[in-house]
Write a protein that holds these residues in place. Sequence first.
Motif, PDB file in Angstrom:
ATOM      1  N   LYS A 103       0.829  -1.213   0.000  1.00 25.33           N
ATOM      2  CA  LYS A 103       0.000   0.000   0.000  1.00 25.33           C
ATOM      3  C   LYS A 103       0.860   1.258   0.000  1.00 25.33           C
ATOM      4  CE  LYS A 103      -4.044  -1.993   2.309  1.00 25.33           C
ATOM      5  NZ  LYS A 103      -4.908  -1.954   3.517  1.00 25.33           N
ATOM      6  N   TRP A 106       2.327   2.133  -3.462  1.00 30.15           N
ATOM      7  CA  TRP A 106       1.404   2.698  -4.446  1.00 30.15           C
ATOM      8  C   TRP A 106       0.755   4.008  -3.994  1.00 30.15           C
ATOM      9  CZ3 TRP A 106       1.437   1.357  -9.304  1.00 30.15           C
ATOM     10  CH2 TRP A 106       1.930   0.097  -9.649  1.00 30.15           C
ATOM     11  N   TYR A 107       0.902   4.347  -2.716  1.00 34.34           N
ATOM     12  CA  TYR A 107       0.289   5.582  -2.200  1.00 34.34           C
ATOM     13  C   TYR A 107       0.830   6.797  -2.962  1.00 34.34           C
ATOM     14  CZ  TYR A 107      -1.132   9.192   1.080  1.00 34.34           C
ATOM     15  OH  TYR A 107      -1.698  10.297   1.650  1.00 34.34           O
ATOM     16  N   PRO A 108      -0.025   7.779  -3.326  1.00 33.42           N
ATOM     17  CA  PRO A 108      -1.437   7.944  -2.965  1.00 33.42           C
ATOM     18  C   PRO A 108      -2.408   7.253  -3.917  1.00 33.42           C
ATOM     19  CG  PRO A 108      -0.686   9.877  -4.120  1.00 33.42           C
ATOM     20  CD  PRO A 108       0.502   8.963  -4.019  1.00 33.42           C
ATOM     21  N   ASN A 109      -1.894   6.452  -4.834  1.00 31.64           N
ATOM     22  CA  ASN A 109      -2.781   5.734  -5.753  1.00 31.64           C
ATOM     23  C   ASN A 109      -3.290   4.448  -5.107  1.00 31.64           C
ATOM     24  OD1 ASN A 109      -2.262   7.615  -7.906  1.00 31.64           O
ATOM     25  ND2 ASN A 109      -0.279   6.613  -8.173  1.00 31.64           N
ATOM     26  N   PHE A 110      -4.363   3.932  -5.646  1.00 33.57           N
ATOM     27  CA  PHE A 110      -4.904   2.676  -5.155  1.00 33.57           C
ATOM     28  C   PHE A 110      -4.116   1.518  -5.755  1.00 33.57           C
ATOM     29  CE2 PHE A 110      -7.952  -0.862  -5.188  1.00 33.57           C
ATOM     30  CZ  PHE A 110      -8.313  -0.875  -3.849  1.00 33.57           C
ATOM     31  N   GLU A 111      -3.851   0.480  -4.971  1.00 36.71           N
ATOM     32  CA  GLU A 111      -3.073  -0.657  -5.457  1.00 36.71           C
ATOM     33  C   GLU A 111      -3.795  -1.309  -6.644  1.00 36.71           C
ATOM     34  OE1 GLU A 111      -4.222  -1.776  -1.493  1.00 36.71           O
ATOM     35  OE2 GLU A 111      -4.055   0.312  -2.138  1.00 36.71           O
ATOM     36  N   PRO A 112      -3.059  -1.602  -7.705  1.00 41.77           N
ATOM     37  CA  PRO A 112      -3.710  -2.179  -8.904  1.00 41.77           C
ATOM     38  C   PRO A 112      -4.170  -3.620  -8.698  1.00 41.77           C
ATOM     39  CG  PRO A 112      -1.335  -2.140  -9.182  1.00 41.77           C
ATOM     40  CD  PRO A 112      -1.630  -1.395  -7.909  1.00 41.77           C
TER      41      PRO A 112
END
Length: 260
Positions: A103, A106-112
């Motif tokens: 997590k 990948w932050y601040p993106n959502f985990e793929p």
Amino acid sequence: MEFIKETEREVFLVEELELRIIMEADMYKRNCDDLWEQYKFDPEYFNSFIQGPLLSEYIQTIYTRSQPLNNNEINKWLTISLSQFKTHTPKVRYEYMKEQFWKQYWYPNFEPKPYTEMGEMFTRYFDHVFKWYEKHFHIFQEATEQALEDFKKGYFGSFADFNRAINQQEEKPKNKLKTNLNVKEIAYLFRVLFDEGIIDAKHKTDVFNFISESFSSKKADDVSPNSIKNAFDTPDYNAMDFWHTKFIHFAQKVKKDKEK
């Protein structure tokens, strides 16, 4: 290590340590991936980082965090933190830390995709970091035990002194005593001295660090505290046999010296 809140719940020392490891793992991987001309992956980085800068930071955190607290709050905070070394062992927390690392990466993106599908490259990297965290977990427990003991004795300021001592040791390398012993032989000698009460140390880690800082083996100038710990905790048969013969010689020499 900063004071961290998680969903309005105080994060105690082991949980904070986990988060700090995850953040460092994320940052180091990004540096190696994105700034590869400047950062070359060092397989010993986390071994050195955890025993050195992170331990120093951890000890200083205990000292700093205690300052605004009253005695009851310090006792509660340290007691609960110490109990986490039993409930939050690396073996128990492996999956949790692996998920948090994914997590964080990948932050601040959502985990793929879920952390269980992160792939071999990420898994091998995380396992590498986790290996060193697991090996050195005990030194943070011992530092916390020392903190609680010092608090009960009423001299909490010793943490600042200990932290300065660590930094001074890093700045001023010692001239080590050269021996004709291998690491396993050195470790077993000090194990005998420790078990017999000849060495008076509060923690075995103090012994491991002293040996590492003060002695060279016949094959290497630098002996890591971790290699000493492994040989100390699990004595080698050949090393025991070596000292068995030496102890017999010592006894014979003492007898001769007494007869002079």
